[in-house]
Write an enzyme that holds these catalytic residues in place. Sequence first.
Site, mmCIF file in Angstrom:
data_model
loop_
_atom_site.group_PDB
_atom_site.id
_atom_site.type_symbol
_atom_site.label_atom_id
_atom_site.label_comp_id
_atom_site.label_asym_id
_atom_site.label_seq_id
_atom_site.Cartn_x
_atom_site.Cartn_y
_atom_site.Cartn_z
ATOM 1 N N SER A 237 0.814 -1.281 -0.108
ATOM 2 C CA SER A 237 -0.066 -0.127 0.008
ATOM 3 C C SER A 237 0.966 1.141 -0.018
ATOM 4 O O SER A 237 2.097 1.052 0.321
ATOM 5 C CB SER A 237 -0.769 0.086 1.179
ATOM 6 O OG SER A 237 -1.544 1.371 1.394
ATOM 7 N N TYR B 206 -2.257 -1.485 10.386
ATOM 8 C CA TYR B 206 -2.043 -1.555 8.842
ATOM 9 C C TYR B 206 -0.886 -1.050 8.331
ATOM 10 O O TYR B 206 -0.343 -1.820 7.330
ATOM 11 C CB TYR B 206 -3.333 -0.999 8.283
ATOM 12 C CG TYR B 206 -3.634 -1.162 6.818
ATOM 13 C CD1 TYR B 206 -4.369 -2.280 6.295
ATOM 14 C CD2 TYR B 206 -2.969 -0.026 5.778
ATOM 15 C CE1 TYR B 206 -4.382 -2.437 4.982
ATOM 16 C CE2 TYR B 206 -3.547 -0.498 4.207
ATOM 17 C CZ TYR B 206 -4.024 -1.407 3.881
ATOM 18 O OH TYR B 206 -4.109 -1.631 2.634
ATOM 19 N N LYS C 138 1.940 -3.124 6.274
ATOM 20 C CA LYS C 138 2.186 -3.216 4.893
ATOM 21 C C LYS C 138 3.934 -2.668 4.652
ATOM 22 O O LYS C 138 4.667 -3.023 3.547
ATOM 23 C CB LYS C 138 1.401 -2.111 4.553
ATOM 24 C CG LYS C 138 -0.081 -2.420 4.042
ATOM 25 C CD LYS C 138 -0.228 -3.678 3.129
ATOM 26 C CE LYS C 138 -1.633 -3.996 2.977
ATOM 27 N NZ LYS C 138 -1.709 -5.236 1.947
HETATM 28 N N1 LIG Z 1 -8.514 -0.335 -1.935
HETATM 29 C C1 LIG Z 1 -7.442 0.460 -1.473
HETATM 30 O O1 LIG Z 1 -7.727 1.726 -1.382
HETATM 31 C C2 LIG Z 1 -6.097 -0.371 -0.959
HETATM 32 C C3 LIG Z 1 -5.118 0.665 -1.100
HETATM 33 C C4 LIG Z 1 -3.800 0.238 -0.856
HETATM 34 C C5 LIG Z 1 -3.657 -1.206 -0.615
HETATM 35 N N2 LIG Z 1 -4.706 -2.045 -0.605
HETATM 36 C C6 LIG Z 1 -4.444 -3.553 -0.560
HETATM 37 O O2 LIG Z 1 -4.706 -4.133 -1.825
HETATM 38 C C7 LIG Z 1 -4.948 -5.342 -1.555
HETATM 39 C C8 LIG Z 1 -6.492 -5.783 -2.278
HETATM 40 O O3 LIG Z 1 -7.395 -5.135 -1.578
HETATM 41 P P1 LIG Z 1 -8.918 -4.752 -2.297
HETATM 42 O O4 LIG Z 1 -8.883 -3.262 -2.002
HETATM 43 O O5 LIG Z 1 -8.806 -5.268 -3.720
HETATM 44 O O6 LIG Z 1 -9.626 -5.149 -1.154
HETATM 45 P P2 LIG Z 1 -10.917 -5.985 -0.939
HETATM 46 O O7 LIG Z 1 -12.027 -5.671 -2.263
HETATM 47 O O8 LIG Z 1 -11.572 -6.059 0.312
HETATM 48 O O9 LIG Z 1 -10.541 -7.380 -1.446
HETATM 49 C C9 LIG Z 1 -9.772 -8.163 -0.463
HETATM 50 C C10 LIG Z 1 -9.454 -9.309 -0.937
HETATM 51 O O10 LIG Z 1 -8.792 -10.272 0.200
HETATM 52 C C11 LIG Z 1 -9.129 -11.514 0.463
HETATM 53 N N3 LIG Z 1 -9.066 -11.970 1.697
HETATM 54 C C12 LIG Z 1 -9.189 -11.113 2.995
HETATM 55 N N4 LIG Z 1 -8.839 -11.860 3.868
HETATM 56 C C13 LIG Z 1 -8.291 -12.969 3.491
HETATM 57 C C14 LIG Z 1 -7.784 -14.186 3.978
HETATM 58 N N5 LIG Z 1 -7.486 -14.296 5.217
HETATM 59 N N6 LIG Z 1 -7.552 -15.278 3.179
HETATM 60 C C15 LIG Z 1 -7.556 -15.329 2.080
HETATM 61 N N7 LIG Z 1 -8.008 -14.192 1.409
HETATM 62 C C16 LIG Z 1 -8.362 -12.907 2.021
HETATM 63 C C17 LIG Z 1 -10.827 -11.141 0.036
HETATM 64 O O11 LIG Z 1 -11.544 -12.288 -0.077
HETATM 65 P P3 LIG Z 1 -12.273 -12.957 1.073
HETATM 66 O O12 LIG Z 1 -13.135 -12.039 1.789
HETATM 67 O O13 LIG Z 1 -13.532 -14.036 -0.018
HETATM 68 O O14 LIG Z 1 -11.332 -14.047 1.591
HETATM 69 C C18 LIG Z 1 -11.024 -10.215 -1.190
HETATM 70 O O15 LIG Z 1 -10.755 -11.223 -2.333
HETATM 71 C C19 LIG Z 1 -5.181 -5.503 -0.080
HETATM 72 O O16 LIG Z 1 -3.831 -6.038 0.243
HETATM 73 C C20 LIG Z 1 -5.149 -4.290 0.655
HETATM 74 O O17 LIG Z 1 -4.583 -4.149 1.654
HETATM 75 C C21 LIG Z 1 -5.901 -1.570 -0.969
#
Ligand SMILES: NC(=O)c1ccc[n+]([C@@H]2O[C@H](COP(=O)([O-])OP(=O)(O)OC[C@H]3O[C@@H](n4cnc5c(N)ncnc54)[C@H](OP(=O)(O)O)[C@@H]3O)[C@@H](O)[C@H]2O)c1
Length: 255
Positions: free
Chosen positions: A146, A159, A163
Amino acid sequence: MELKMFEGKIALVTGATAGMGRATAIAFAREGAKVIMAARRTERGQEVVEQITGFGGESMFVKTDVRNPADVDNLFKTIMDKYGRLDFAFNNAGVSSPHNPTVIKYEDDEWDRIMETNLRGVWLCMKHEIDIMKKQGGGVIINTASILGVVGDWGLSHYCASKHGSLGLAKTAALEYCKDNIRINTICPGPILTEMLEFALPFMPKMLDVMAAKTALRRIGQPEEIAGAALWLCTDEAAFMMGKEIAIDGGYITY
Ligand SMILES: NC(=O)c1ccc[n+]([C@@H]2O[C@H](COP(=O)([O-])OP(=O)(O)OC[C@H]3O[C@@H](n4cnc5c(N)ncnc54)[C@H](OP(=O)(O)O)[C@@H]3O)[C@@H](O)[C@H]2O)c1
């Protein structure tokens, strides 16, 4: 016949039931890769499998909680039993928290949930991925950290710590295994419109505006904008990119 970039390649995407993981799994499949998708929600995973099958791609979903070593063992056994190799791994599964106490006020459980998913879960997967890639003569690993793996933010110490840790883990593993032809890099997204942000909206209704204002482009990104970077990192064009991070963040402005 249309030439696809990743025809015959095997790609793993964790956290593929939503957001950036889903977008990246679909993008890999559109480029001809066979995609293994891992996450906890089977129904959502099957929906993505159907979407990929719908345009002629190949994928499978393996129900996996990346915090659980037995699940992770099963994931990689399934991959090796079916395909016998793994070319690309996108360690993307992650969680955040809408409750943001200061650093001394976190509940132990909440701290552990974040660290176990975002850091330990990545490490558990990387151990298998590196082992497989070493034996087969190479591969590409990408972690999703992130922009908060680079800077801090109020109320998100767990968090941010997870990260920053993920970034350090990738940089170190990249040094250790580049001799085995394994390239490891990290993507640092800025605010991206996914379930992760949507879940927090009831607690912070103005959050999207606040986050957009922190970017030079004054907007929230889309999951497909991360998928594009993940795919590029897997190409030979990125052969000289290793042990580093790419920030896809709209020009995130630090304080
Ligand atoms: N959105 C943002 O603004 C943002 C910014 C910076 C970084 N990120 C990072 O980007 C990545 C993807 O996030 P996203 O924004 O796409 O979020 P999201 O839409 O909430 O998707 C998160 C994914 O992770 C899976 N997940 C969560 N806990 C898990 C576990 N214990 N085992 C296996 N799968 C798990 C969820 O699936 P299930 O619930 O089906 O397990 C889902 O598929 C994450 O690492 C997040 O920290 C996000």
